[in-house]
Design a protein around this motif. Structure first.
Motif, PDB file in Angstrom:
ATOM      1  N   LYS A   9       4.683   7.345   5.019  1.00 29.19           N
ATOM      2  CA  LYS A   9       5.057   7.457   6.428  1.00 29.19           C
ATOM      3  C   LYS A   9       6.523   7.070   6.616  1.00 29.19           C
ATOM      4  O   LYS A   9       7.238   7.644   7.439  1.00 29.19           O
ATOM      5  CB  LYS A   9       4.167   6.552   7.273  1.00 29.19           C
ATOM      6  N   ILE A  21       8.044  13.449  -1.219  1.00 23.32           N
ATOM      7  CA  ILE A  21       7.148  13.294  -0.077  1.00 23.32           C
ATOM      8  C   ILE A  21       5.978  14.240  -0.300  1.00 23.32           C
ATOM      9  O   ILE A  21       6.174  15.408  -0.633  1.00 23.32           O
ATOM     10  CB  ILE A  21       7.845  13.648   1.258  1.00 23.32           C
ATOM     11  N   THR A 110       7.363  12.060   7.992  1.00 25.85           N
ATOM     12  CA  THR A 110       7.844  11.010   7.089  1.00 25.85           C
ATOM     13  C   THR A 110       9.275  10.686   7.486  1.00 25.85           C
ATOM     14  O   THR A 110      10.135  11.560   7.480  1.00 25.85           O
ATOM     15  CB  THR A 110       7.816  11.484   5.619  1.00 25.85           C
TER      16      THR A 110
END
Lengths: 115, 109
Positions: A9, A21, A110
């Motif tokens: 996150k 990610i 993110t």
């Protein structure tokens, strides 16, 4: 159940590092996307993948590379991170469009901070 | 070059007011127009519009598309503080989604 999930996150890292990610969707969709949202909240598409094929790449630097191990995942790898890479990155998915018109469902984002 | 332009960029209203958000687009091989609401997290889907002149409604929100004039509006009636957010408009071509910069709506009590 979360339809589109992203990890991590939050991501804080130093310039020059390489990071990834991850994105996963459990909607059975055929197409997945990565977006970058800059400090002005402007969303810009980076990549989309359909059935493991890259179908668009919006002049993103080649330090960014999407990797899709299977239809449900599209990970974003970033090499040699730069300060300007700091942003929120959103993953999204949709059914393959073809002649149909499908909406996109977004992950939670993110937040990447490069120091 | 494809582009989507939203206006106004920001808007402050009081609870109970009605607001209209505008979106104009120039999108090659246009397929549909989408509206999203973004608060502090990911955008959430509101509407997808494909045909001209057909209003879509969801509670106090409604939207319509004019494919001849290349624009769409999003109406919110009887606004509430929970409507405060950035509203994003996006034009869709095959495999691509072009976002506008959004309209920041602030609803005051």
């Amino acid at each position: 159940d979360t339809a589109v999930s992203q990890t991590p996150k939050y991501l804080v890292t130093q310039m020059g590092n390489d990071k990834s990610i991850k994105c996963e969707q459990n909607l059975g969709h055929d197409t997945m996307y990565w977006y970058k949202q800059d400090s002005k909240k402007f969303l810009k598409i980076m990549f989309s993948y359909n059935n493991k094929e890259l179908i668009i790449n919006e002049t993103v630097p080649n330090r960014f590379s999407p990797k899709s191990p299977d239809k449900a995942h599209l990970n974003l790898h970033i090499n040699s991170l730069e300060l300007g890479d700091s942003a929120v990155y959103f993953c999204a998915s949709s059914r393959y469009e073809g002649i149909r018109q499908e909406t996109q469902y977004f992950g939670p984002g993110t937040r990447l901070l490069v120091l | 070059e494809d582009k989507v332009v939203q206006s106004p960029l920001s808007l402050v209203v009081h609870e109970g007011d009605t607001v209209t958000l505008n979106c104009s687009y120039e999108v090659t091989n246009f397929r549909s127009l989408l509206w999203y609401k973004q608060e502090k997290k990911a955008p959430t889907f509101l509407f997808m519009l494909t045909s001209s002149g057909i209003e879509k409604k969801s509670g106090r929100l409604s939207s319509i598309l004019d494919k001849k004039e290349l624009f769409s509006i999003l109406n919110i009636t009887a606004t509430q503080t929970g409507d405060s957010a950035v509203y994003l408009c996006a034009g869709r071509s095959q495999g691509n989604l072009i976002f506008g910069k959004g309209t920041k709506l602030s609803v005051k009590p």
